[in-house]
Design an enzyme around this catalytic site. Structure first.
Site, short mmCIF file in Angstrom:
data_model
loop_
_atom_site.label_atom_id
_atom_site.label_comp_id
_atom_site.label_asym_id
_atom_site.label_seq_id
_atom_site.Cartn_x
_atom_site.Cartn_y
_atom_site.Cartn_z
N ASP A 1 24.93 19.36 6.29
CA ASP A 1 25.16 20.77 6.60
C ASP A 1 25.89 20.94 7.94
OD1 ASP A 1 25.05 23.48 6.28
OD2 ASP A 1 22.96 23.69 6.85
N GLY B 1 31.18 24.04 8.05
CA GLY B 1 31.87 25.31 8.31
C GLY B 1 31.80 25.67 9.78
N ARG B 2 30.62 25.54 10.38
CA ARG B 2 30.46 25.88 11.80
C ARG B 2 31.24 24.90 12.69
NH1 ARG B 2 24.29 25.85 11.51
NH2 ARG B 2 24.82 25.11 9.42
N TRP B 3 31.28 23.65 12.25
CA TRP B 3 32.04 22.65 13.01
C TRP B 3 33.51 23.06 13.07
CZ3 TRP B 3 36.12 19.30 12.43
CH2 TRP B 3 36.19 18.22 13.33
N HIS C 1 34.99 20.52 6.01
CA HIS C 1 34.56 19.70 4.87
C HIS C 1 35.31 18.36 4.86
CE1 HIS C 1 31.99 22.77 3.43
NE2 HIS C 1 32.95 23.61 3.10
N ASN D 1 26.31 26.38 -4.72
CA ASN D 1 27.57 26.38 -3.96
C ASN D 1 28.76 26.97 -4.73
OD1 ASN D 1 26.86 23.31 -2.13
ND2 ASN D 1 26.60 25.42 -1.48
N TRP D 2 28.58 27.21 -6.04
CA TRP D 2 29.67 27.85 -6.81
C TRP D 2 29.95 29.25 -6.31
CZ3 TRP D 2 32.22 24.41 -9.50
CH2 TRP D 2 31.53 23.31 -10.05
N ARG E 1 18.16 16.80 7.88
CA ARG E 1 19.07 17.95 7.80
C ARG E 1 19.67 18.21 9.18
NH1 ARG E 1 18.88 23.33 4.24
NH2 ARG E 1 20.98 24.02 4.80
N ARG F 1 15.55 24.21 6.42
CA ARG F 1 15.28 24.54 5.01
C ARG F 1 15.49 23.31 4.14
NH1 ARG F 1 18.43 28.96 6.45
NH2 ARG F 1 20.36 27.88 5.90
N SER G 1 16.58 23.90 0.86
CA SER G 1 17.72 24.34 0.04
C SER G 1 17.80 23.67 -1.33
CB SER G 1 19.03 24.13 0.81
OG SER G 1 19.04 24.90 1.98
#
Ligand code: FPP
Length: 247
Positions: free
Chosen positions: A26, A29-31, A43, A74-75, A195, A201, A203
């Site tokens: 995880d 995106g933030r990276w 990604h 994730n779809w 994680r 979480r 998830s």
């Protein structure tokens, strides 16, 4: 390898390794956002990091490594992002499967095959076939994976199989019998679930298999989660007192 990394590695007790490590990759995106880049860039970097962690795990002697590459939820992401992740899986196999095969890694895909595009399944199937006789580390590529879906799918298969059995036979079904219907035929329980990225979480990841897993959370985002961070997680695991419900 620099001395600091060497020191962490040397502290690990090779006789007390977690047998099965599972990682929720995880924070891509933030990276990317931190570098003012689009999410897909994160990604790509995350996919590059996969090989470092796979190599480190295999070299250390981890028996089974499960990586959450794409969940059944994730779809919901934008089509472009979904396409990128799917293409990254294909590229990863293209680039690294020969090395993994030489390293004796046995690849499995865990997840629902339907919905996964054919070009991905074809590549995954090629990799599964190539590594099917290997007996080194088991690498579970969790793709279109959801734990609730896995449990439900197992129940459906089990019900079909037992439809002509008596109530007494059904009463005798135990965990061993049930586990045969999960996605992997050779699951071991998850010992250490990692994680990164600061989220706390599960998830929908390997919830049945993680019933007694030690949980390790880190604020580091997945593309920055390097082998020394894996070693730290393992050291932390080795300091836990696992009681499995006993005293
Ligand atoms: C979660 O980060 C990450 C994913 C949903 C995809 C993980 C995929 C890869 C690392 C690449 C493909 C995998 C392989 C095995 C080659 P996020 O996007 O939710 O991050 P965020 O929470 O910061 O937005």
């Amino acid at each position: 390898m620099n001395t600091e990394k060497e020191q962490i590695l040397n502290k690990i007790d090779k006789n007390n390794l977690p047998s099965h490590v599972a990682i929720i990759m995880d924070g891509n995106g933030r990276w990317a956002k931190k570098q003012n880049k689009i999410r897909t860039f994160g990604h790509k970097e995350g996919a590059e990091n996969v090989v470092e962690i796979v190599r480190a795990s295999s070299n250390l002697g981890i028996k089974e490594l499960s990586l959450y590459a794409f969940s059944t939820e994730n779809w919901k992401r934008p089509a472009k992002e979904v396409d990128t992740i799917m293409s990254l899986v294909v590229k990863f196999i293209d680039k690294y499967i020969d090395e993994l095969n030489r390293e004796n890694v046995y690849l499995q895909m865990l997840g629902r095959r339907d919905e996964v595009p054919d070009f991905v399944l074809d590549k995954v199937d090629y990799a599964l076939d190539l590594t099917k006789n290997n007996n080194g580390m088991i690498l579970n590529l969790c793709l279109n994976y959801g734990s609730r879906q896995e449990i439900l799918d197992a129940c459906k298969s089990l019900v079909k199989e037992y439809q002509n059995y008596s109530i007494e036979d059904i009463e005798r079904i135990n965990f061993n019998d049930f586990e045969k219907y999960l996605y992997s035929k050779n699951y071991t329980d998850v010992d250490l679930l990692i994680r990164p990225s600061g989220e706390l979480r599960l998830s929908n990841f390997l919830m049945y298999q993680s019933s007694y897993a030690e949980l390790y959370f880190s604020d580091i985002l997945w593309p920055d989660f390097k082998k020394e961070n894996l070693y730290e997680a393992i050291l932390d695991f080795q300091n836990r007192n696992r009681r499995f419900g006993g005293v």
